[in-house]
Scaffold this active site. Structure first.
Site, PDB file in Angstrom:
ATOM      1  N   ASP A 294      14.002  14.392  61.140  1.00 50.21           N
ATOM      2  CA  ASP A 294      13.767  12.963  60.922  1.00 50.21           C
ATOM      3  C   ASP A 294      14.581  12.535  59.710  1.00 50.21           C
ATOM      4  OD1 ASP A 294      12.908  10.436  60.284  1.00 50.21           O
ATOM      5  OD2 ASP A 294      10.772  10.867  60.447  1.00 50.21           O
TER       6      ASP A 294
ATOM      7  N   LYS B 141      16.777   2.820  59.894  1.00 47.56           N
ATOM      8  CA  LYS B 141      16.989   2.162  58.606  1.00 47.56           C
ATOM      9  C   LYS B 141      18.454   1.787  58.376  1.00 47.56           C
ATOM     10  CE  LYS B 141      12.892   4.013  56.246  1.00 47.56           C
ATOM     11  NZ  LYS B 141      12.121   2.761  56.202  1.00 47.56           N
TER      12      LYS B 141
ATOM     13  N   PHE C  35       5.701  11.881  56.529  1.00 44.10           N
ATOM     14  CA  PHE C  35       5.661  10.467  56.877  1.00 44.10           C
ATOM     15  C   PHE C  35       6.721  10.216  57.936  1.00 44.10           C
ATOM     16  CE2 PHE C  35       6.761   6.008  56.799  1.00 44.10           C
ATOM     17  CZ  PHE C  35       5.499   5.423  56.839  1.00 44.10           C
TER      18      PHE C  35
END
Length: 426
Positions: free
Chosen positions: A233, A274, A146
């Site tokens: 990531d 984030k 994801f």
């Protein structure tokens, strides 16, 4: 309706249903306030937040240091675009690159934008530095990944809900099994046009899958062997979430005061987002050393909002909170306690198969099928008992509270989780 007018949960949900696109399926709770590890709904009920906006709110809701930095900068200068310099971006770039030990930072806004940026950098490096023929570069990715939901990213997803009816898809990606070094080497050996390997150090959305010990180090070694860029990531796993400043820090002990923070497995390209802003503002970044980042030149890539003064101020404040409040250490310690407590409970409960995770990124696997509603029903019951969490992939519940949580609060949450699970038939 006035923005100051009081609204009920029922009315708020009805407004979204009528006027908003139905691209999410939220838990039926309408939040209006947050502080630290807690949130309150519009009726005033208090909850533990055990999702942290998918790990964006690592520093806790409305952290005063971050909020003050944001408000002060908003009152001074909010946006110039990159047509001009501003007096905050360079300071932020220096602070972040020194924190994560890279030469350069390319600022963006969201995690998906940062992933797209990393893919472009990797491809350009492949053509200009590695000598791959233009438009022939391929990037290896993992199954069940994801990385976002842009058209390019869903092109290498195997989530049918994210993919179906959004084609045609983008070429140039090779999918292999996660946590499988043999599959990675086979793909590298048999494809001479591989430019990079994009991987999550822990697959969060897939259900908090933690790879085998040595997987990341082995993957980086293979990338070096075949002259391929290792792209990490860390949008969800970074900024202290897993008990280290970065999940790629591996066994280097960021919980030790003597640790330099240098990753044990240093990515060639690092993707962050984030919690880079503590959830206060959209801030993401791609970091790399000069030999890679310098392939990007004026006009190659950009963003009107990327690197704006508010984002820069918020990013510095958010990283400062992580360091000053030793949130990596807290996540490490509390994560160990969380898994220990649940592992002691699980043998007494047929409803839960296992708990897995690192730091304060954890998940429990429910003993039911992905198509069942059991995990959702448990989350609804947790909500009634004052704790908010959300299922992922049907039969998995992810638990990721803010890293400012105390031991007493964590044990209270464990008690709520166990008490709730015990109410379900087994």
């Amino acid at each position: 309706m006035s923005v100051l007018e009081k609204i009920t949960s029922k009315d708020a949900i009805a407004l979204e249903e009528k006027h908003g696109a139905h691209n999410y399926h939220p838990l039926p709770v309408v939040l209006s306030r947050g502080e630290g590890v807690f949130v309150w709904d519009v009726e005033g009920k208090k909850y533990y937040d055990f999702l942290s906006a998918y790990s964006a709110v690592n520093q806790g809701h409305c952290h005063p240091t971050i909020v003050n930095a944001m408000v002060d900068q908003a009152r001074t200068l909010s946006l110039t675009s990159r047509a001009f310099y501003n007096d905050m971006l360079g300071k932020y770039e220096k602070y972040a690159t020194e924190t994560f030990h890279f030469d350069k930072l390319l600022p963006m806004n969201t995690g998906a934008e940062a992933v797209e940026t990393a893919l472009k950098i990797c491809r350009k490096w492949a053509y200009e530095k590695k000598g791959i023929a233009e438009n022939a570069a391929e990037i290896i990715v993992c199954e069940n990944n994801f990385h976002g939901r842009t058209t390019t990213i869903i092109s290498f997803s195997n989530d049918p809900v994210a993919r179906k009816n959004f084609g045609p898809y983008t070429d140039g990606f090779i999918k292999i099994e996660y946590d499988n070094l043999m599959a990675l080497e086979e793909a590298l050996k048999t494809n001479e046009n591989v430019a990079g390997f994009l991987v999550e150090p822990i697959q969060g959305e897939a259900g908090v899958f933690v790879p085998s010990e040595g997987y990341l180090k082995g993957a980086k070694a293979l990338c070096e062997k075949y002259n391929v860029l290792f792209i990490a990531d860390e949008v969800q796993t970074g900024i202290a979430r897993t008990g280290r400043l970065l999940a790629t820090c591996g066994n280097c002990s960021c919980v030790d005061k003597h640790c330099s923070g240098e990753p044990e497995v240093k990515p060639d390209i690092l993707i962050l987002g984030k919690a880079l802003s503590g959830g206060a503002y959209p801030v993401s970044a791609v970091l790399a050393n000069d030999g890679i980042m310098n392939v990007i030149r004026p006009g190659n890539h950009g963003s009107t909002f990327g690197g704006n003064p508010i984002a820069a101020a918020v990013g510095m404040a958010a990283l400062g909170v992580v360091k000053e409040e030793k949130l990596a250490k807290n996540a490490y310690v509390l994560g160990e306690i969380f898994r220990k407590e649940l592992n002691e409970f699980i043998p007494t409960c047929n409803l839960v198969k296992s708990v897995r995770g690192k730091g304060l990124l954890n998940a429990i696997l429910i003993n039911d099928t992905e198509e069942s509603s059991t995990a959702w029903d448990i989350c609804m019951a947790l909500k009634e008992n004052g704790l908010l969490a959300k299922p992922t992939h049907g039969n998995i519940i992810r638990f990721a509270p803010p890293l400012v949580m105390t031991k007493a609060e964590l044990l209270d949450c464990v008690s709520i989780i166990i008490r709730t699970l015990q109410t379900f038939k087994q």
